[in-house]
Write a protein that holds these residues in place. Structure first.
Motif, mmCIF file in Angstrom:
data_model
loop_
_atom_site.group_PDB
_atom_site.id
_atom_site.type_symbol
_atom_site.label_atom_id
_atom_site.label_comp_id
_atom_site.label_asym_id
_atom_site.label_seq_id
_atom_site.Cartn_x
_atom_site.Cartn_y
_atom_site.Cartn_z
ATOM 1 N N ASN A 35 4.426 -5.244 0.989
ATOM 2 C CA ASN A 35 5.981 -5.504 -0.083
ATOM 3 C C ASN A 35 7.121 -5.156 0.905
ATOM 4 O OD1 ASN A 35 7.835 -4.851 -1.600
ATOM 5 N ND2 ASN A 35 7.099 -3.239 -3.248
ATOM 6 N N PRO A 36 8.037 -5.987 0.892
ATOM 7 C CA PRO A 36 9.034 -6.720 1.036
ATOM 8 C C PRO A 36 10.225 -5.212 1.262
ATOM 9 C CG PRO A 36 8.780 -8.307 -0.557
ATOM 10 C CD PRO A 36 7.938 -7.161 -0.159
ATOM 11 N N GLU A 37 9.837 -4.793 0.274
ATOM 12 C CA GLU A 37 10.574 -3.735 -0.534
ATOM 13 C C GLU A 37 10.370 -2.459 0.234
ATOM 14 O OE1 GLU A 37 11.903 -3.488 -4.025
ATOM 15 O OE2 GLU A 37 12.386 -5.165 -4.326
ATOM 16 N N SER A 38 8.841 -2.544 0.437
ATOM 17 C CA SER A 38 8.244 -0.692 1.016
ATOM 18 C C SER A 38 9.415 -1.120 3.169
ATOM 19 C CB SER A 38 6.582 -1.006 1.767
ATOM 20 O OG SER A 38 6.258 0.164 1.876
ATOM 21 N N GLU A 39 9.263 0.288 2.791
ATOM 22 C CA GLU A 39 9.878 0.136 4.505
ATOM 23 C C GLU A 39 8.360 -0.047 5.266
ATOM 24 O OE1 GLU A 39 11.669 4.648 7.604
ATOM 25 O OE2 GLU A 39 10.791 4.688 5.051
ATOM 26 N N PHE A 40 7.070 0.700 5.123
ATOM 27 C CA PHE A 40 6.453 0.967 5.648
ATOM 28 C C PHE A 40 5.025 -0.752 5.511
ATOM 29 C CE2 PHE A 40 7.432 5.470 4.876
ATOM 30 C CZ PHE A 40 7.710 5.440 5.740
ATOM 31 N N GLY A 41 5.331 -1.459 4.511
ATOM 32 C CA GLY A 41 5.148 -2.163 4.749
ATOM 33 C C GLY A 41 3.438 -2.618 3.525
ATOM 34 N N VAL A 42 3.526 -1.371 2.403
ATOM 35 C CA VAL A 42 2.698 -1.003 1.747
ATOM 36 C C VAL A 42 2.275 -2.429 0.758
ATOM 37 C CG1 VAL A 42 1.968 -0.157 -0.225
ATOM 38 C CG2 VAL A 42 3.332 1.510 1.710
ATOM 39 N N ASP A 43 1.216 -2.562 0.741
ATOM 40 C CA ASP A 43 0.470 -3.744 0.549
ATOM 41 C C ASP A 43 1.028 -3.681 -1.489
ATOM 42 O OD1 ASP A 43 -1.468 -6.027 0.996
ATOM 43 O OD2 ASP A 43 -2.099 -5.503 -1.438
#
Length: 221
Positions: A35-43
């Motif tokens: 997810n581009p909005e996730s700081e950690f790249g959560v799927d």
């Protein structure tokens, strides 16, 4: 004859049920999509909101990158430093034992300072600290299986994914599931714990990879 047909039908139903329970990860899981909005790249698709749909798959391993008791003060940011539970099927493979933690918030204080399987060089790449480091990592994260990783909020999971990719794992087989702190599914496994007079925590029913750094062979230099 009717009895035979009934038995045959029952056997077929059992086989169908077993097949349904033993779905292949590569037929079920969507391609990893951070997810581009996730700081950690959560799927985007495989995360703590949807993970119950993807539990128990064949050709998949489930890893939780948290420590049972983390020196970081996660309570300072609304989390938990002491493990209160896991999701069914996830085995603890604590990231702080794998490699140094990166870009941690100052509010957390000082984290784990002990030995790690890998270090990070000046170019940001991972290098083994022990002759056995790669073999241990491959045993924990098989390259031929889908790898689903979670932690408290998604940070350790993201670091673990980055470590694996840098060392040659296929990015298309690794999912950052995100944080257990936000899990509201039906496969929660709470962990009861006991603190001994010596200050040691004992967890009941905790499935975790053990690390004995004293038994490993350091790489010179």
């Amino acid at each position: 004859m009717k009895k035979f047909l009934a038995v045959l039908l029952g056997a077929l139903l059992v086989c169908c049920a077993v097949s349904a329970c033993a779905q292949d990860a590569f037929e079920v899981l969507p391609a990893p999509e951070p997810n581009p909005e996730s700081e950690f790249g959560v799927d985007v698709n495989v995360n703590v909101t949807t993970i119950d749909e993807y539990l128990g798959l064949e050709n998949a391993v489930y890893r939780d990158a948290r420590m049972p008791v983390d020196p970081y003060d996660y309570e300072a940011i609304g989390g938990n430093s002491i493990l209160t539970g896991t999701v069914e099927g996830f085995v603890l493979a604590p990231y702080p034992y794998l490699a140094p933690c990166l870009n941690m918030p100052e509010a957390l204080g000082e984290g784990y300072q002990g030995p790690t399987l890998f270090s990070i060089d000046e170019n940001g790449h991972y290098a083994p600290n022990y002759e056995e480091s790669m073999a241990i990592l491959e045993a924990m994260f098989p390259k031929d299986q889908a790898i689903l990783i979670m932690c408290g909020a998604g940070g350790y999971a993201g670091m673990t994914k980055g470590l694996l990719i840098d060392l040659g794992w296929d990015a298309n087989m690794i999912f950052n599931v995100g944080g257990y702190w936000f899990y509201e599914g039906t496969h929660n496994v709470p962990h009861t714990l006991e603190e001994t007079p010596a200050g040691v925590y004992r967890f009941e029913g905790l499935d975790m990879f053990e690390f004995d750094f004293g038994a490993l062979t350091p790489i010179a230099g």
